[in-house]
Design a protein around this motif. Sequence first.
Motif, mmCIF file in Angstrom:
data_model
loop_
_atom_site.group_PDB
_atom_site.id
_atom_site.type_symbol
_atom_site.label_atom_id
_atom_site.label_comp_id
_atom_site.label_asym_id
_atom_site.label_seq_id
_atom_site.Cartn_x
_atom_site.Cartn_y
_atom_site.Cartn_z
ATOM 1 N N ALA A 1 31.017 91.658 68.042
ATOM 2 C CA ALA A 1 29.587 91.397 68.283
ATOM 3 C C ALA A 1 28.925 92.563 69.001
ATOM 4 O O ALA A 1 27.711 92.797 68.833
ATOM 5 C CB ALA A 1 29.426 90.114 69.094
ATOM 6 N N PRO B 1 24.761 87.427 63.782
ATOM 7 C CA PRO B 1 24.557 85.961 63.808
ATOM 8 C C PRO B 1 25.848 85.185 63.541
ATOM 9 O O PRO B 1 26.099 84.156 64.178
ATOM 10 C CB PRO B 1 23.524 85.724 62.699
ATOM 11 C CG PRO B 1 22.782 87.027 62.599
ATOM 12 C CD PRO B 1 23.803 88.083 62.855
ATOM 13 N N ILE C 1 27.988 85.282 66.655
ATOM 14 C CA ILE C 1 27.482 84.363 67.689
ATOM 15 C C ILE C 1 27.907 82.927 67.368
ATOM 16 O O ILE C 1 28.356 82.185 68.258
ATOM 17 C CB ILE C 1 25.948 84.453 67.785
ATOM 18 C CG1 ILE C 1 25.510 85.872 68.165
ATOM 19 C CG2 ILE C 1 25.417 83.442 68.801
ATOM 20 C CD1 ILE C 1 26.053 86.371 69.471
ATOM 21 N N CYS D 1 26.547 88.767 76.688
ATOM 22 C CA CYS D 1 25.132 88.362 76.788
ATOM 23 C C CYS D 1 24.297 89.471 77.425
ATOM 24 O O CYS D 1 23.207 89.816 76.936
ATOM 25 C CB CYS D 1 24.994 87.085 77.619
ATOM 26 S SG CYS D 1 25.630 85.606 76.830
ATOM 27 N N ARG E 1 18.420 91.996 72.129
ATOM 28 C CA ARG E 1 18.701 90.827 71.283
ATOM 29 C C ARG E 1 18.683 89.581 72.164
ATOM 30 O O ARG E 1 19.712 88.975 72.480
ATOM 31 C CB ARG E 1 20.049 90.996 70.575
ATOM 32 C CG ARG E 1 20.146 92.228 69.714
ATOM 33 C CD ARG E 1 19.106 92.245 68.589
ATOM 34 N NE ARG E 1 19.377 91.247 67.584
ATOM 35 C CZ ARG E 1 20.002 91.522 66.435
ATOM 36 N NH1 ARG E 1 20.394 92.753 66.174
ATOM 37 N NH2 ARG E 1 20.218 90.574 65.553
ATOM 38 N N GLU F 1 19.918 86.002 70.637
ATOM 39 C CA GLU F 1 21.371 85.848 70.564
ATOM 40 C C GLU F 1 21.963 85.645 71.964
ATOM 41 O O GLU F 1 22.849 84.799 72.165
ATOM 42 C CB GLU F 1 22.004 87.070 69.898
ATOM 43 C CG GLU F 1 21.725 87.180 68.407
ATOM 44 C CD GLU F 1 20.390 87.835 68.091
ATOM 45 O OE1 GLU F 1 19.626 88.129 69.048
ATOM 46 O OE2 GLU F 1 20.107 88.065 66.897
ATOM 47 N N THR G 1 21.202 82.131 73.009
ATOM 48 C CA THR G 1 22.088 81.168 72.343
ATOM 49 C C THR G 1 23.441 81.092 73.043
ATOM 50 O O THR G 1 23.968 79.998 73.309
ATOM 51 C CB THR G 1 22.292 81.572 70.868
ATOM 52 O OG1 THR G 1 21.034 81.542 70.187
ATOM 53 C CG2 THR G 1 23.254 80.619 70.175
#
Length: 642
Positions: A230, A238, A241, A283, A292, A295, A298
């Motif tokens: 990632a 995506p 994630i 994160c 981002r 993401e 999330t």
Amino acid sequence: MSHKAFSLENNPFRVLQANYRSSAAEISQLVEDAELDGIHSEDELQRARQALVTPKSRLIFELSWLPELSQLQKSKLEEILRQDDPAVILTQIDHFPDLARANIAAHLCSKGNASIEVVYSLAQSWGELDEVNLLKFLNAERRSSGLPAVEENQFRDGLRDIRQRHATAAANWIWSLPVPGKGMNDVVEQELERNPEGSFLRHLVEMYDKESEPHLAVIKESVLTVTEAARKVSADLPQHIKEVERLLAAWDSINQPVQVYSQFRGQEEGRSKQLYEIIRKLCLELANDHGRYDEALTLSNALLTTFPELESVAESLKEDITTLESLSHQKKISDKLDPLVDACERAKNNASRFGQALRSDGFSESGGKLLSDVVRSFNDARKSLSEPEMAYLVVRDLALSLNNESNDPQSAFLLVDGLIELGSGKGPKEVLDKLREERAILHKNWKMKELERQSGNLNGMLRVVDDMIVFANPADRRDLEKLKSKIEGKRLVKKAKLVLLAGIGAVILYFVLMDEFRKPASGHYYIPPVAERSTVPAVPSVSDPYEVSDPYEEDMPPVGTGLSLTRNQVRYCIFQGARLDYIRPMTTNNRQIDRFNALVDDFNARCGSFRYTSGVLESVEGELTSRAATLRADAQRIVASW
């Protein structure tokens, strides 16, 4: 007896059909009888005999058999254990002594014929166990068998060993379930409510946690792999994630009961905290290094859902989520505004051509690419944004640039007027009200130049004044009406041309508002001062001939609009405006921007609109060049104090 299994069937008391009072001689006879039966091998029988005639080993088997159970109850045990339904078995042993009932429940777990209710019964039996009476029972039976009494410390060690084996049997059965974490969590929550300090629950959680280690290790390795992928922020982000979310859910389905129990004990489950730190690092990288925010948001929500029991990180996650929600919202606005911002920047870089298109076609898409791009992107932005006022403010900034940088108040007026027309009846009220105020100023800037050009032409002046009245604010409208009446009156007076011109000149000087639009601060739009030259002659001041005064002395004017300011007060307004221009690029964080905006608000309140004696403004503005270094130093000192 294996720690991985607990079986009543293999207990030496059952193999030899012995009881708690059986002496060494009786046990030897039981071995001979069992050899004749031929059910067990000779080796099994000798091991059973040795276990029961050795006091230390006998204690373990005494505790793991059926202590305090009557002979009648023992005789029914074989029939009870042949039942297939564990609920029926629990009903039939409900009145059995505590440790006997616990041994039967552990046996059911080892045989795979258990249920969550069986585990509940096992935990409850340990919670209700009367150790004092149990020790008395064992020693009474030992006296009858001729074996030495059990010491209290031996007894407690033996109980601890049996409890550990029971916990292992229960944990192994729970791990045989389709979703072991749910079953274990049910047990943990019930026991924390019923008997939170029970030692059996602690052993059960430890055994369950030990069994979960290889499963959690596989999940952690997968998390490390997917987070590394990632970090590349490729088109597959995506999917990465979603995979992290899936792995977190898998982790939680196993580790949740351990987290709950650790939280109850005021601790944080260590492996979960390590996993949290791995994912939170991702994160931060996604948000800070790549923008981002969705993401990162999330993942933060997934972490909070998975690890609410980690109290030290839960609050931090809530703050992260609040910040990321704000950043994500701002980015969505920015993404929708970017085409409009780009179109407005192109218009600024080609201001002359853009102004010609405005004067020719008004604020419409039919005025060439520069103009049509601005209009089209403005309409797209205001329709797609939840806060459409941002689109108006971007175009307003273009109007300020046309007025300030390009000295083209006519084009600026046409642009703002077009905005107001498009937003009429459906645009943001506060922004449109502000635009109407600025439209009046821009219109005055434009028409005052024309009024000056028409000086001496009474008909031309009347036409311009009529135009000015249309957009003037109430105060200016009253003054313009007076001017119009005077001009109309002068037209009727013969041979009064010179007087008329002198009167018009005085009124023009009174109404000329030298609006000097400055660039807005980042995130803070404002209109700088409107200064009006006063027709009142300067009154010379009397000063002490021996006093040495500062030639650049400044006096802060009071808050208000339309006030007549002294030279020192005008100097404050001009110099403070220059300081603000120097400060603006020095602000680099939210705290500094807030301080800067507060200075701007104060500046607008004092210097937004004022009058001055003829010649004062030009004189003070002439001082700026020689004072530039000092004003820049003032600005640096102000920012340093923040």
